[in-house]
Design a protein around this motif. Structure first.
Motif, PDB file in Angstrom:
ATOM      1  N   VAL A  13      55.846  35.896  38.918  1.00  0.00           N
ATOM      2  CA  VAL A  13      54.732  35.867  38.192  1.00  0.00           C
ATOM      3  C   VAL A  13      53.566  36.027  39.503  1.00  0.00           C
ATOM      4  O   VAL A  13      53.359  34.961  39.885  1.00  0.00           O
ATOM      5  CB  VAL A  13      55.003  34.897  36.998  1.00  0.00           C
ATOM      6  N   ARG A  14      53.018  36.818  39.433  1.00  0.00           N
ATOM      7  CA  ARG A  14      52.390  36.592  40.207  1.00  0.00           C
ATOM      8  C   ARG A  14      50.723  36.812  39.889  1.00  0.00           C
ATOM      9  O   ARG A  14      50.066  37.314  38.289  1.00  0.00           O
ATOM     10  CB  ARG A  14      51.606  37.854  40.921  1.00  0.00           C
ATOM     11  N   PHE A  15      49.300  36.741  40.272  1.00  0.00           N
ATOM     12  CA  PHE A  15      48.034  36.571  39.876  1.00  0.00           C
ATOM     13  C   PHE A  15      47.049  37.543  41.075  1.00  0.00           C
ATOM     14  O   PHE A  15      46.961  36.796  41.997  1.00  0.00           O
ATOM     15  CB  PHE A  15      47.360  35.366  39.192  1.00  0.00           C
ATOM     16  N   TYR A  16      46.100  38.556  40.559  1.00  0.00           N
ATOM     17  CA  TYR A  16      44.808  38.785  41.160  1.00  0.00           C
ATOM     18  C   TYR A  16      43.989  38.310  40.578  1.00  0.00           C
ATOM     19  O   TYR A  16      43.961  38.797  38.923  1.00  0.00           O
ATOM     20  CB  TYR A  16      45.389  40.137  41.309  1.00  0.00           C
ATOM     21  N   ASN A  17      43.045  38.745  41.112  1.00  0.00           N
ATOM     22  CA  ASN A  17      41.169  38.513  40.416  1.00  0.00           C
ATOM     23  C   ASN A  17      40.932  39.449  41.693  1.00  0.00           C
ATOM     24  O   ASN A  17      40.092  39.323  42.278  1.00  0.00           O
ATOM     25  CB  ASN A  17      40.512  36.755  40.833  1.00  0.00           C
ATOM     26  N   PHE A  18      40.203  40.335  40.600  1.00  0.00           N
ATOM     27  CA  PHE A  18      39.649  41.733  40.988  1.00  0.00           C
ATOM     28  C   PHE A  18      37.947  41.830  41.172  1.00  0.00           C
ATOM     29  O   PHE A  18      37.585  42.198  40.779  1.00  0.00           O
ATOM     30  CB  PHE A  18      39.962  42.620  40.634  1.00  0.00           C
ATOM     31  N   LEU A  19      37.816  40.070  39.638  1.00  0.00           N
ATOM     32  CA  LEU A  19      36.359  40.440  39.470  1.00  0.00           C
ATOM     33  C   LEU A  19      35.624  40.243  40.930  1.00  0.00           C
ATOM     34  O   LEU A  19      35.658  39.733  41.893  1.00  0.00           O
ATOM     35  CB  LEU A  19      36.142  38.813  38.803  1.00  0.00           C
ATOM     36  N   PRO A  20      33.601  41.227  40.964  1.00  0.00           N
ATOM     37  CA  PRO A  20      33.303  40.989  41.831  1.00  0.00           C
ATOM     38  C   PRO A  20      32.330  39.350  41.975  1.00  0.00           C
ATOM     39  O   PRO A  20      32.408  38.570  40.738  1.00  0.00           O
ATOM     40  CB  PRO A  20      32.161  42.006  41.603  1.00  0.00           C
ATOM     41  N   VAL A 142      46.288  40.324  36.419  1.00  0.00           N
ATOM     42  CA  VAL A 142      45.520  41.566  37.047  1.00  0.00           C
ATOM     43  C   VAL A 142      43.626  39.992  36.085  1.00  0.00           C
ATOM     44  O   VAL A 142      43.558  40.793  34.505  1.00  0.00           O
ATOM     45  CB  VAL A 142      45.264  42.364  36.650  1.00  0.00           C
ATOM     46  N   CYS A 143      42.829  39.649  36.781  1.00  0.00           N
ATOM     47  CA  CYS A 143      41.973  39.740  36.249  1.00  0.00           C
ATOM     48  C   CYS A 143      40.629  40.621  36.842  1.00  0.00           C
ATOM     49  O   CYS A 143      40.260  40.648  38.146  1.00  0.00           O
ATOM     50  CB  CYS A 143      40.789  37.822  36.727  1.00  0.00           C
ATOM     51  N   ALA A 144      40.142  41.487  35.484  1.00  0.00           N
ATOM     52  CA  ALA A 144      39.219  42.292  36.227  1.00  0.00           C
ATOM     53  C   ALA A 144      38.732  43.157  35.032  1.00  0.00           C
ATOM     54  O   ALA A 144      39.319  42.314  33.697  1.00  0.00           O
ATOM     55  CB  ALA A 144      39.846  43.515  36.430  1.00  0.00           C
ATOM     56  N   ASP A 145      37.244  43.866  34.648  1.00  0.00           N
ATOM     57  CA  ASP A 145      36.556  44.451  33.936  1.00  0.00           C
ATOM     58  C   ASP A 145      37.499  45.545  33.596  1.00  0.00           C
ATOM     59  O   ASP A 145      37.096  46.542  34.487  1.00  0.00           O
ATOM     60  CB  ASP A 145      35.268  44.811  34.778  1.00  0.00           C
TER      61      ASP A 145
END
Ligand code: AVI
Length: 328
Positions: A13-20, A142-145
């Motif tokens: 389990v991995r997480f990525y945050n791509f929010l500006p 993935v945290c993103a719009d």
């Protein structure tokens, strides 16, 4: 049920945050309230309180979409998994906390599951509970719009034959048809040629049924809509007086969509972060549309977005549809 080639005993389990870094909530609110038709974007409904209220909406007797789509998934989940095929990476737009997602994962047994959502805590919570139910599941949260162009992180070492975007809940209805075409073009880029889309779409029906679904007797949808003003007060130092606004929702048959507004009950000034906005009595802030489609109408939108219609599943009452489509 798709047979996985090699299922690991323990998934990663991995997480990525791509929010500006720069939060755009304030900019969007100030710009939206300055327009001739004051507007607030529906994506801002979903703070913690908004998510809680939306969960409640999903259980209301008047709000048929959630239970109907769930019944369709229960009845046809195996066929959907067959449509998507083996070794299919599943990318969900939305947090993935729903029972529908669990049914699909159970049937599809994907080598990799990628929930994409703007709410970081929702992604983490959903991933944690899915990892408990499916300990073998690899998850890239993935945290993103997802309404913006997006390059998803790779996951090396698992066989992936195809990518599929799963977009349940008729959230596509919260875009205008033109925006839906743009959104589908982005989804098409994400899955590539030959990739798939499994999408829940609410169907056109009697206006009385639709009006009630968006203006329930218990007032939960009203609280959900008004929470947007409460959120602006909490997070942006606004001074909206909630009792001076009311929830207004109706189906516009000519446009084919529900419109939700917050109507000012008086002449008043409201301040947000030092900027003053004037309201006349009856003036509204437009907060959401929810488009309703026939199968043919949605197929036409999907074709323009780069997807060829494949299979469609509909409940016996003709309330809701789930479409399996292929990127061309
Ligand atoms: C999230 N979305 C699909 C819901 C809908 O039905 O358009 C949001 C909603 N707004 C009011 N009730 C539900």
């Amino acid at each position: 049920m798709a047979e996985p080639q090699q299922r690991p005993a323990q998934g990663v389990v991995r997480f990525y945050n791509f929010l500006p870094e720069h939060a755009s909530f304030l900019d969007d609110v100030l710009a939206g309230l300055a327009r001739p038709q004051k507007t607030l974007a529906p994506k801002y409904f979903y703070d913690a309180r908004g998510c809680e209220l939306f969960e409640k909406i999903c259980t209301l007797p008047e709000y048929y979409p959630t239970r109907t789509e769930l019944a369709i998934m229960r009845e046809h989940g195996a066929e959907m998994a067959e449509f998507l095929g083996q070794d299919c990476q599943l990318i969900e737009f939305g947090s993935g906390s729903s029972t529908k997602t669990r049914i699909l994962i159970e049937q599809l047994q994907p080598p990799l599951y990628v929930p994409v959502d703007i709410a970081d805590d929702a992604i983490r919570a959903a991933a944690a509970s899915l990892a408990q139910v499916f300990p073998w599941l690899n998850i890239n949260g993935v945290c993103a719009d997802y309404t913006r162009p997006l390059t998803l992180p790779e996951f090396v070492g698992v066989p992936i034959r195809r990518k599929a975007v799963y977009f349940p809940g008729s959230t596509v209805g919260n875009f205008t048809p033109e925006e839906a075409v743009e959104f589908l073009r982005l989804a098409r880029r994400t899955v590539g040629t030959g990739g798939a889309l499994l999408i829940g779409v609410d169907l056109k029906k009697d206006k009385r049924v639709l009006d009630a679904a968006y203006d329930d007797a218990a007032g939960v949808t009203a609280a959900f809509n008004l929470n947007l003003l409460a959120r602006i007060n909490r997070e942006l130092g606004g001074d909206f007086q909630l009792r001076r606004f009311r929830h207004k929702a109706f189906y516009d048959g000519a446009k084919g969509w529900i419109e939700m507004h917050l109507e000012s009950l008086a002449a008043q000034f409201v301040h947000v972060a030092g900027t003053r906005f004037h309201f006349v009595p009856g003036e509204t802030i437009h907060t959401e549309i929810s488009c309703k489609y026939s199968v043919e109408e949605f197929s036409a939108v999907a074709r323009r977005g780069g997807f060829a219609p494949g299979q469609t599943w509909i409940d016996a009452g003709g309330l809701f549809s789930v479409h399996g489509m292929t990127a061309v």
